[in-house]
Design a protein around this motif. Structure first.
Motif, PDB file in Angstrom:
ATOM      1  N   ARG A 252       0.829  -1.209   0.000  1.00  0.00           N
ATOM      2  CA  ARG A 252       0.000   0.000   0.000  1.00  0.00           C
ATOM      3  C   ARG A 252       0.861   1.256   0.000  1.00  0.00           C
ATOM      4  N   LEU A 253       1.889   1.265   0.858  1.00  0.00           N
ATOM      5  CA  LEU A 253       2.772   2.429   0.911  1.00  0.00           C
ATOM      6  C   LEU A 253       3.491   2.613  -0.422  1.00  0.00           C
TER       7      LEU A 253
ATOM      8  N   TRP B  86       1.128   4.296  -2.847  1.00  0.00           N
ATOM      9  CA  TRP B  86       0.950   5.723  -2.560  1.00  0.00           C
ATOM     10  C   TRP B  86       2.176   6.533  -2.971  1.00  0.00           C
TER      11      TRP B  86
ATOM     12  N   ALA C  26       2.227   6.778  -6.653  1.00  0.00           N
ATOM     13  CA  ALA C  26       1.253   7.760  -7.132  1.00  0.00           C
ATOM     14  C   ALA C  26       1.778   9.182  -6.972  1.00  0.00           C
TER      15      ALA C  26
END
Length: 327
Positions: free
Chosen positions: A24-25, A28, A31
């Motif tokens: 997940r990190l 992010w 992104a």
């Protein structure tokens, strides 16, 4: 600078895949890097200007942004007292420099003299597929058929949009854009490999420092002989500090944490972010069709990131490539 780094010693255990939290990190951070890179298109267009109103020379923008970021990188590495790269890492650093310092910036700058930022953003939308394909070969990463189906579907959406935006044909500048795509894919994969062996933010810094003996003389040799607008110099400042330096801090860290195949797919939304950013920066018109394709691509990315991927274990004779779990 130190000659060793105890925090990055090879682990005796086989590497494992990223944990859900790391994945997940990584997404992010990837992104964030994509957002920074998306702004590169309108800012580079501001820097070089169109053929009807040229500003800074493309060669100067290419070399100057790398030289400026290289000086910043050198200062940061000295302040950090970062260890020197190991001997076997210099070749990979040179490969990354060839792609990220020369190939992508030069191809983009030359193309943006002839086509709008929106056109360039759409054509370079095939970059995630090029990166993923190269990563699968070089880093020995495997993905499910569903993952590849999502990647291909996203790229097909990008290609259809590019064809429609170009009026049903390609233009000469598209060749420079394809060169930029090839350069970026090579540079990203090489950087991702290094970011598993040293702190990710140091990767781009060493790449830029290694390039200084080339970029500084070229910058001096092609220094503009005519004046340019304040907006052009502002665009040059952005691509130097953010596109060429800080953006890679987030991008390489994201690739290392979340996996190159998975995180690279986030870049599918980069052309559409660039399209949106080109509206306030350059005043280029935004059509409803752009929003439709943007939503469609983002949907494919959301599905694709849930598809399983894995990384093959390196052989005992291959160079050690630590994974995030070994840090």
């Amino acid at each position: 600078m130190r000659t060793h780094s105890p925090d990055y010693a090879p682990s005796p255990t086989p590497p494992a895949g990223p944990t859900p939290a790391q994945a997940r990190l990584g997404l992010w951070l990837g992104a964030l890097g994509v957002l920074i890179f998306a702004m590169t298109f309108p800012m580079t267009r501001l820097a070089v200007g169109p053929m009807t109103d040229p500003q800074l020379p493309p060669a100067f923008v290419t070399a100057g942004r790398a030289a400026g970021a290289g000086v910043l990188s050198l200062g940061w590495l000295l302040w950090l007292r970062a260890p020197w790269p190991q001997r076997h890492q210099w070749t990979t650093l040179a490969v990354s420099a060839l792609g990220t310092v020369v190939g992508f910036p030069l191809g983009l700058a030359l193309a943006l003299r002839e086509v709008p930022a929106m056109h360039a953003a759409v054509v370079t939308g095939i970059l995630p597929l090029a990166t993923a394909a190269l990563a699968a070969w070089v880093l020995r990463q495997r993905a499910s058929l569903g993952f590849w189906a999502c990647a291909v579907a996203g790229c097909l959406l990008v290609l259809v949009f590019a064809w429609r935006a170009g009026g049903g044909h390609w233009v000469a500048a598209d060749g420079w854009l394809l060169l930029a795509v090839a350069g970026a894919a090579v540079g990203y994969v090489a950087g991702a490999r290094l970011s598993a062996q040293m702190p990710a933010q140091q990767v781009i810094c060493w790449v830029l420092v290694l390039s200084l003996p080339l970029t500084v003389p070229v910058t001096w040799a092609v220094w503009p002989t005519r004046s340019a607008s304040a907006a052009a110099w502002g665009g040059m400042a952005y691509v130097t500090v953010f596109s060429m330096w800080l953006g890679f801090f987030a991008w390489y860290r994201g690739l290392a944490l979340g996996g190159t195949l998975r995180v690279s797919q986030v870049q599918l939304i980069q052309p559409f972010l660039a399209l949106l950013l080109a509206v306030p920066v350059l005043g280029e018109p935004l059509r409803g069709e752009t929003l439709f394709f943007s939503v469609a691509v983002m949907a494919v990315v959301l599905v694709g990131k849930r598809m399983p991927t894995s990384t093959a274990h390196p052989s005992p004779t291959s160079p050690v490539t630590p994974t995030p779990s070994e840090r």
